[in-house]
Scaffold this motif. Sequence first.
Motif, PDB file in Angstrom:
ATOM      1  N   PHE A 174      -0.855  -6.457  -6.397  1.00 58.43           N
ATOM      2  CA  PHE A 174      -1.787  -5.677  -5.582  1.00 58.43           C
ATOM      3  C   PHE A 174      -2.646  -4.787  -6.471  1.00 58.43           C
ATOM      4  O   PHE A 174      -2.141  -4.065  -7.338  1.00 58.43           O
ATOM      5  CB  PHE A 174      -0.984  -4.812  -4.593  1.00 58.43           C
ATOM      6  CG  PHE A 174      -1.839  -4.064  -3.609  1.00 58.43           C
ATOM      7  CD1 PHE A 174      -2.223  -4.652  -2.415  1.00 58.43           C
ATOM      8  CD2 PHE A 174      -2.249  -2.769  -3.865  1.00 58.43           C
ATOM      9  CE1 PHE A 174      -3.017  -3.973  -1.502  1.00 58.43           C
ATOM     10  CE2 PHE A 174      -3.042  -2.076  -2.958  1.00 58.43           C
ATOM     11  CZ  PHE A 174      -3.422  -2.680  -1.774  1.00 58.43           C
ATOM     12  N   GLY A 175      -3.972  -4.830  -6.262  1.00 59.41           N
ATOM     13  CA  GLY A 175      -4.885  -3.988  -7.044  1.00 59.41           C
ATOM     14  C   GLY A 175      -5.770  -3.155  -6.144  1.00 59.41           C
ATOM     15  O   GLY A 175      -6.082  -3.559  -5.021  1.00 59.41           O
ATOM     16  N   ASP A 176      -6.154  -1.984  -6.617  1.00 63.73           N
ATOM     17  CA  ASP A 176      -6.994  -1.079  -5.828  1.00 63.73           C
ATOM     18  C   ASP A 176      -8.454  -1.580  -5.785  1.00 63.73           C
ATOM     19  O   ASP A 176      -8.806  -2.565  -6.438  1.00 63.73           O
ATOM     20  CB  ASP A 176      -6.919   0.335  -6.427  1.00 63.73           C
ATOM     21  CG  ASP A 176      -7.201   1.411  -5.398  1.00 63.73           C
ATOM     22  OD1 ASP A 176      -7.699   1.065  -4.311  1.00 63.73           O
ATOM     23  OD2 ASP A 176      -6.922   2.600  -5.666  1.00 63.73           O
ATOM     24  N   ASP A 205      -6.444   3.587   5.002  1.00 68.94           N
ATOM     25  CA  ASP A 205      -5.191   2.922   4.663  1.00 68.94           C
ATOM     26  C   ASP A 205      -5.376   1.418   4.542  1.00 68.94           C
ATOM     27  O   ASP A 205      -4.450   0.662   4.718  1.00 68.94           O
ATOM     28  CB  ASP A 205      -4.138   3.249   5.726  1.00 68.94           C
ATOM     29  CG  ASP A 205      -3.209   4.330   5.213  1.00 68.94           C
ATOM     30  OD1 ASP A 205      -3.343   4.701   4.036  1.00 68.94           O
ATOM     31  OD2 ASP A 205      -2.360   4.791   5.987  1.00 68.94           O
ATOM     32  N   ARG A 263       0.835  -1.216   0.000  1.00 64.14           N
ATOM     33  CA  ARG A 263       0.000   0.000   0.000  1.00 64.14           C
ATOM     34  C   ARG A 263       0.862   1.256   0.000  1.00 64.14           C
ATOM     35  O   ARG A 263       0.545   2.246  -0.668  1.00 64.14           O
ATOM     36  CB  ARG A 263      -0.926   0.000   1.218  1.00 64.14           C
ATOM     37  CG  ARG A 263      -2.073  -0.957   1.073  1.00 64.14           C
ATOM     38  CD  ARG A 263      -3.083  -0.854   2.207  1.00 64.14           C
ATOM     39  NE  ARG A 263      -4.101  -1.871   2.006  1.00 64.14           N
ATOM     40  CZ  ARG A 263      -4.122  -3.052   2.623  1.00 64.14           C
ATOM     41  NH1 ARG A 263      -3.202  -3.340   3.521  1.00 64.14           N
ATOM     42  NH2 ARG A 263      -5.071  -3.931   2.357  1.00 64.14           N
ATOM     43  N   PHE A 283       2.278   1.667  -3.398  1.00 65.85           N
ATOM     44  CA  PHE A 283       1.139   2.010  -4.245  1.00 65.85           C
ATOM     45  C   PHE A 283       0.864   3.518  -4.183  1.00 65.85           C
ATOM     46  O   PHE A 283       0.655   4.185  -5.196  1.00 65.85           O
ATOM     47  CB  PHE A 283      -0.088   1.219  -3.739  1.00 65.85           C
ATOM     48  CG  PHE A 283      -1.221   1.101  -4.707  1.00 65.85           C
ATOM     49  CD1 PHE A 283      -1.230   0.111  -5.660  1.00 65.85           C
ATOM     50  CD2 PHE A 283      -2.299   1.968  -4.655  1.00 65.85           C
ATOM     51  CE1 PHE A 283      -2.276  -0.031  -6.554  1.00 65.85           C
ATOM     52  CE2 PHE A 283      -3.352   1.847  -5.547  1.00 65.85           C
ATOM     53  CZ  PHE A 283      -3.339   0.838  -6.493  1.00 65.85           C
ATOM     54  N   LYS A 284       0.900   4.026  -2.943  1.00 71.00           N
ATOM     55  CA  LYS A 284       0.639   5.466  -2.749  1.00 71.00           C
ATOM     56  C   LYS A 284       1.796   6.303  -3.287  1.00 71.00           C
ATOM     57  O   LYS A 284       1.582   7.389  -3.826  1.00 71.00           O
ATOM     58  CB  LYS A 284       0.410   5.767  -1.260  1.00 71.00           C
ATOM     59  CG  LYS A 284      -0.969   5.335  -0.789  1.00 71.00           C
ATOM     60  CD  LYS A 284      -1.338   5.918   0.557  1.00 71.00           C
ATOM     61  CE  LYS A 284      -0.723   5.122   1.674  1.00 71.00           C
ATOM     62  NZ  LYS A 284      -1.118   5.569   3.009  1.00 71.00           N
ATOM     63  N   ASN A 288      -3.142   5.364  -5.984  1.00 74.36           N
ATOM     64  CA  ASN A 288      -4.373   5.477  -5.177  1.00 74.36           C
ATOM     65  C   ASN A 288      -5.226   6.679  -5.597  1.00 74.36           C
ATOM     66  O   ASN A 288      -6.322   6.853  -5.120  1.00 74.36           O
ATOM     67  CB  ASN A 288      -4.014   5.593  -3.687  1.00 74.36           C
ATOM     68  CG  ASN A 288      -3.091   6.750  -3.398  1.00 74.36           C
ATOM     69  OD1 ASN A 288      -2.241   7.090  -4.238  1.00 74.36           O
ATOM     70  ND2 ASN A 288      -3.226   7.379  -2.265  1.00 74.36           N
ATOM     71  N   PHE A 293      -7.056   0.065   1.818  1.00 74.35           N
ATOM     72  CA  PHE A 293      -7.640  -0.103   0.484  1.00 74.35           C
ATOM     73  C   PHE A 293      -6.977  -1.278  -0.240  1.00 74.35           C
ATOM     74  O   PHE A 293      -5.902  -1.728   0.137  1.00 74.35           O
ATOM     75  CB  PHE A 293      -7.456   1.193  -0.330  1.00 74.35           C
ATOM     76  CG  PHE A 293      -6.013   1.565  -0.534  1.00 74.35           C
ATOM     77  CD1 PHE A 293      -5.358   2.374   0.382  1.00 74.35           C
ATOM     78  CD2 PHE A 293      -5.291   1.097  -1.629  1.00 74.35           C
ATOM     79  CE1 PHE A 293      -4.021   2.706   0.202  1.00 74.35           C
ATOM     80  CE2 PHE A 293      -3.966   1.428  -1.802  1.00 74.35           C
ATOM     81  CZ  PHE A 293      -3.327   2.230  -0.890  1.00 74.35           C
ATOM     82  N   GLY A 294      -7.664  -1.689  -1.279  1.00 78.88           N
ATOM     83  CA  GLY A 294      -7.073  -2.658  -2.206  1.00 78.88           C
ATOM     84  C   GLY A 294      -6.867  -4.044  -1.629  1.00 78.88           C
ATOM     85  O   GLY A 294      -7.079  -4.305  -0.454  1.00 78.88           O
ATOM     86  N   ASP A 295      -6.463  -4.949  -2.549  1.00 81.84           N
ATOM     87  CA  ASP A 295      -6.182  -6.321  -2.129  1.00 81.84           C
ATOM     88  C   ASP A 295      -5.277  -6.952  -3.190  1.00 81.84           C
ATOM     89  O   ASP A 295      -5.067  -6.389  -4.268  1.00 81.84           O
ATOM     90  CB  ASP A 295      -7.488  -7.105  -1.995  1.00 81.84           C
ATOM     91  CG  ASP A 295      -7.296  -8.370  -1.172  1.00 81.84           C
ATOM     92  OD1 ASP A 295      -6.202  -8.543  -0.587  1.00 81.84           O
ATOM     93  OD2 ASP A 295      -8.234  -9.185  -1.109  1.00 81.84           O
ATOM     94  N   GLY A 296      -4.786  -8.105  -2.890  1.00 79.27           N
ATOM     95  CA  GLY A 296      -3.913  -8.772  -3.837  1.00 79.27           C
ATOM     96  C   GLY A 296      -3.434 -10.081  -3.269  1.00 79.27           C
ATOM     97  O   GLY A 296      -4.107 -10.674  -2.429  1.00 79.27           O
ATOM     98  N   ASP A 297      -2.259 -10.497  -3.712  1.00 75.63           N
ATOM     99  CA  ASP A 297      -1.742 -11.758  -3.185  1.00 75.63           C
ATOM    100  C   ASP A 297      -0.223 -11.681  -3.106  1.00 75.63           C
ATOM    101  O   ASP A 297       0.415 -10.890  -3.809  1.00 75.63           O
ATOM    102  CB  ASP A 297      -2.180 -12.922  -4.079  1.00 75.63           C
ATOM    103  CG  ASP A 297      -2.080 -14.249  -3.343  1.00 75.63           C
ATOM    104  OD1 ASP A 297      -2.146 -14.234  -2.090  1.00 75.63           O
ATOM    105  OD2 ASP A 297      -1.914 -15.281  -4.001  1.00 75.63           O
TER     106      ASP A 297
END
Lengths: 152, 217
Positions: free
Chosen positions: A82-84, B206, A51, A54-55, A60, B208-212
């Motif tokens: 990782f996807g939003d 803080d 995250r 990502f930011k 984001n 947000f999002g997801d994944g693997d």
Amino acid sequence: MDIINNTNEILNPNELKLIIETIKNIEIKTTGKIRVYVGKKIRGEPMSFARNIFKQFGLNRLVDKNGVLFIITVKDKKLIVFGDDGINSKVDKTFWINVKNALITKFKNGQFFTGLMGGINLVGEKLMEFFMRDFEDLSGVNNDDKSIFFEE
Amino acid sequence: MTSQFFLKNRIILFIFLYGIFIPINAFNSTDEISDYIYDHAEILTNADKNILNNKLRFLKTEKDIIFKLVIFDKIPDDYKNMDFEELSLKYFEELGLNKKDNNLMLIMSIKDRKIRVKLGSYYNIYYQMAVDRILKNKVIPDFRKNNFSKGIYIAINDIIKIIKEDMNFFKYYRIYIMGSILIIFFILFIIIFIFLKKSNKIKNIDNFGDGDIGSWK
């Protein structure tokens, strides 16, 4: 497989160029964004680490919340996809597992380029399925080559 | 013409001096002080007595309530065998305050370290509790430091405010009630927040999002 010490050792310049081109092509067609971060080690809790990166990429801030980040760390040999929230609302958890597995299968054989290209294409397909850009709308498309970042 | 001029000037001078001296005399006047203040200990100055007397007199005029202040240096020998509660009741009656149910009296003995507020039968238990709270929290701390006049001034002032109010359970306990309501709301807020958080209706910014995550070791 040889031990990789430097992050930029996983791709040669031609491979790097092809990956950047592929990401650019996806971003021209869709509102999504794809970024690749090649680092040394994952620091802290993996998802929090993802995250943060990502930011840092500003993913984001996308209107459709459809940014996707690949994190490859060469010393601890780890990978995060990782996807939003936007793309997560369109795909289920198994999608990320499939993407991750597609990459890992290739990475185990040292085929970073092939693995990464496969993962990017899988994500690209989903972005094109759900987040196609309006005709002649190219807002937010980057012309720089910052879609892939190597930690020094 | 000249005599007229002097006469005019005399009148002006008279009015001027009257204007100056009458208020000073009024300030020093003690003729009505004994109506409300019985300072046997002589701890109050004339100025203190005047200020307090004016307040008590005004209370009488405005609300028809007689509030008397009795200060002993020590309990008189005649009353030595009584406890202070009895003494205050006796004094209340002796001063004729029992003739009307809304009268009251602040009585204290400096050397015996005793103070009471005796209220007429009009006042319910919450008035007494409110008054006792003032004595305990505001007045006695000043008395401990021998600031008697300040303590008495605060007592008179605050007690007058209380008896002018319509005191009841909710007014007396309003601070506690409001505090309790706030605490209940706070606890409810926490419970609802935890419930919503658990049911994923509130998403952390803080989070947000997801994944693997995987490894190719």
